[in-house]
Write a protein that holds these residues in place. Structure first.
Motif, PDB file in Angstrom:
ATOM      1  N   GLU A  66       0.818  -1.213   0.000  1.00 47.52           N
ATOM      2  CA  GLU A  66       0.000   0.000   0.000  1.00 47.52           C
ATOM      3  C   GLU A  66       0.857   1.272   0.000  1.00 47.52           C
ATOM      4  OE1 GLU A  66      -0.760  -2.728   1.549  1.00 47.52           O
ATOM      5  OE2 GLU A  66      -2.926  -3.083   1.447  1.00 47.52           O
TER       6      GLU A  66
ATOM      7  N   ARG B  53       0.873  -7.203   1.465  1.00 52.61           N
ATOM      8  CA  ARG B  53      -0.206  -6.225   1.638  1.00 52.61           C
ATOM      9  C   ARG B  53      -0.633  -6.237   3.103  1.00 52.61           C
ATOM     10  NH1 ARG B  53      -0.429  -7.421  -3.738  1.00 52.61           N
ATOM     11  NH2 ARG B  53      -1.520  -5.953  -5.095  1.00 52.61           N
ATOM     12  N   LEU B  54      -1.208  -5.119   3.536  1.00 52.32           N
ATOM     13  CA  LEU B  54      -1.620  -5.003   4.938  1.00 52.32           C
ATOM     14  C   LEU B  54      -2.483  -6.176   5.387  1.00 52.32           C
ATOM     15  CD1 LEU B  54      -2.479  -1.185   5.180  1.00 52.32           C
ATOM     16  CD2 LEU B  54      -0.617  -2.364   6.368  1.00 52.32           C
ATOM     17  N   GLU B  55      -3.457  -6.559   4.515  1.00 51.20           N
ATOM     18  CA  GLU B  55      -4.402  -7.618   4.910  1.00 51.20           C
ATOM     19  C   GLU B  55      -3.708  -8.980   5.044  1.00 51.20           C
ATOM     20  OE1 GLU B  55      -7.039  -7.349   1.536  1.00 51.20           O
ATOM     21  OE2 GLU B  55      -5.903  -8.889   0.465  1.00 51.20           O
ATOM     22  N   GLU B  56      -2.502  -9.099   4.486  1.00 56.06           N
ATOM     23  CA  GLU B  56      -1.797 -10.386   4.567  1.00 56.06           C
ATOM     24  C   GLU B  56      -0.956 -10.522   5.841  1.00 56.06           C
ATOM     25  OE1 GLU B  56      -0.869 -11.600   0.012  1.00 56.06           O
ATOM     26  OE2 GLU B  56       0.067  -9.734   0.674  1.00 56.06           O
TER      27      GLU B  56
ATOM     28  N   GLU C 183      -3.122 -11.704  11.848  1.00 59.87           N
ATOM     29  CA  GLU C 183      -4.132 -11.016  12.660  1.00 59.87           C
ATOM     30  C   GLU C 183      -3.866 -11.202  14.147  1.00 59.87           C
ATOM     31  OE1 GLU C 183      -8.331 -11.146  11.412  1.00 59.87           O
ATOM     32  OE2 GLU C 183      -7.630 -12.467   9.789  1.00 59.87           O
TER      33      GLU C 183
ATOM     34  N   LYS D 217      -4.112   1.727   9.185  1.00 52.33           N
ATOM     35  CA  LYS D 217      -4.778   0.686   9.974  1.00 52.33           C
ATOM     36  C   LYS D 217      -4.507  -0.673   9.333  1.00 52.33           C
ATOM     37  CE  LYS D 217      -7.203   3.207  12.946  1.00 52.33           C
ATOM     38  NZ  LYS D 217      -7.035   3.103  14.397  1.00 52.33           N
ATOM     39  N   CYS D 218      -4.403  -1.690  10.187  1.00 51.34           N
ATOM     40  CA  CYS D 218      -4.214  -3.054   9.704  1.00 51.34           C
ATOM     41  C   CYS D 218      -5.099  -3.948  10.573  1.00 51.34           C
ATOM     42  CB  CYS D 218      -2.740  -3.427   9.846  1.00 51.34           C
ATOM     43  SG  CYS D 218      -2.365  -5.121   9.426  1.00 51.34           S
ATOM     44  N   HIS D 219      -6.003  -4.697   9.963  1.00 48.49           N
ATOM     45  CA  HIS D 219      -6.980  -5.505  10.703  1.00 48.49           C
ATOM     46  C   HIS D 219      -7.658  -4.671  11.803  1.00 48.49           C
ATOM     47  CE1 HIS D 219      -5.343  -8.874   8.559  1.00 48.49           C
ATOM     48  NE2 HIS D 219      -4.175  -8.789   9.133  1.00 48.49           N
TER      49      HIS D 219
END
Ligand SMILES: [Mn+2]
Length: 409
Positions: free
Chosen positions: A173, A183-186, A189, A206-208
């Motif tokens: 990003e 990527r952040l979503e990867e 969590e 922000k991430c998760h």
């Protein structure tokens, strides 16, 4: 707890050696005064093999910092290596310190001296008045290996603690360099805070659903647009999830773009002078001013006709002036152009080399059984060259049907 979040000191950085030292010193001093613990997201050193004087420089900075009054203590560490302090300064090696897996790196020296904790692929738990902060660190590695490394390590948050994931990589990003970049979503969590280094300008995202922070470097290195902001570090409050950015006194950097479309060299000269004079008049302590010329100059002139050295020389007492003419010159090879382009300035030459290497190998129809980074590291390690080259060729040529060339001695 209040966590100071710092990154990318680049101690020993040749071009601005004193800045790197002074600015790291100020950041460390301020941070240790205002936080209970500290995390450092890599690139403490500018080199994988710092000279002895640079190692001493870092040792003396951290000796002072580690002697500060930290109210929190490290109570648990699960890494393979030993730690020699309970002072809550948790660090990881960055890409500038990275060596082949398993080798001692420059921050191990600081770990051994007991001035910080090297939490590379390990977790350190810090406690203060019954509150726990667990920091899981992953040192900087080649982008294409990061996802598989995370999968293998499978870092999990610790129950009952505030959990921090500390790493040192590009994130798509913010630095979309290739499909390998995470990527952040990867990112895994379950953490309460994500802290990244490597990118030298500040990022707040922000991430998760949790805060993702990059404090940026404490010293100017890349001279790209994003470095015009002031340098510093974050202080994060784990109870409220609020944070502030603390500025340090850092050399300022300005980019001035000059459109030279249809202008003659003398007209360009006065445009450039005007821009520099305006910034120089703002009274910053010897700022760096990068003037970028863009557009096509007046017909009949060539870019080399624009003599700008006198202008930059005349400001040399008050500013460090850099004038980039590449925006008005003919096209170079793609690689040279990319390197000059802002987009790639965040990437180390090594990562860039690995990228080109991988592309060329694929172009030739070969497949690699070993990671291109590992191969690149082996080839550039300077050790046991014959064996390394033989292994490399075997793995590259395995599927191609070509015979292994006979080594000549
Ligand atoms: Mn860096």
């Amino acid at each position: 707890m209040r966590i100071a979040i710092l990154s990318d000191f680049h101690i020993g950085y040749d071009r601005f050696r004193e800045d790197a030292h002074r600015q790291a010193e100020e950041a460390l001093e301020l941070a240790s005064q205002s936080a209970d613990m500290m995390v450092i997201a890599g690139d403490i050193f500018d080199y994988r093999h710092p000279k002895p004087e640079v190692t001493v420089e870092a040792l003396s900075l951290f000796k002072k910092t580690a002697a500060g009054r930290f109210s929190a203590k490290v109570i648990d560490f699960d890494g393979r290596g030993k730690i020699y302090t309970d002072v809550p300064i948790i660090a990881i090696p960055g890409t500038h310190e990275r060596r082949t897996d398993g080798e001692i790196d420059s921050i191990d020296v600081l770990n051994l001296a007991g001035y910080l904790i090297n939490a590379n692929q390990a977790r350190a738990v810090v406690e203060k008045d019954g509150e726990k902060v667990a920091v899981y660190g992953v040192g900087g590695i080649a982008e294409e290996r990061f996802k598989e490394t995370l999968e293998k390590l499978d870092p999990k948050p610790v129950e009952g603690a505030f959990n921090v994931l500390l790493f040192h990589q590009s994130v798509y990003e913010f630095l979309p360099f290739g499909e390998n970049v995470i990527r952040l979503e990867e990112l895994p969590e379950g953490f309460d805070l994500y802290v990244d280094g490597h990118i030298h300008s500040r990022v707040e995202a922000k991430c998760h659903g949790k805060n993702f922070l990059i404090p940026g470097s404490t010293v100017l290195t890349q001279l790209k647009d994003g470095e015009q902001e002031e340098k510093g570090f974050f202080i994060y409050d784990t109870k409220t999830n609020e944070y502030t950015f603390r500025k340090i006194n850092s050399r300022r950097f300005f980019v001035a773009k000059v459109n030279v479309e249809g202008l003659s060299p003398s007209e360009i000269g006065s445009e450039v002078e005007g821009k520099i004079a305006k910034i120089a008049a703002e009274g910053h302590d010897k700022p760096i001013i990068r003037v970028i010329l863009e557009g096509k100059i007046k017909d009949g002139f060539r870019s080399m006709d624009i003599g700008l050295k006198d202008i930059s020389d005349s400001y040399s007492k008050n500013a460090i002036v850099e004038i980039t003419k590449s925006g008005i010159e003919g096209k170079d090879s793609k690689e040279a152009e990319d390197l000059r382009n802002g987009m790639l300035e965040n990437i180390s030459i090594r990562d860039y080399g690995v990228g080109i290497f991988l592309e060329k190998v694929k172009d030739k129809g070969y497949s690699l059984d070993i990671g291109p980074s590992l191969l690149f590291d082996l080839l550039s390690s300077g050790e046991k060259k014959e064996i390394v080259i033989k292994k490399a060729l075997e793995s590259i040529l395995a599927d191609s049907g070509e015979a292994l060339p006979v080594a000549s001695r």
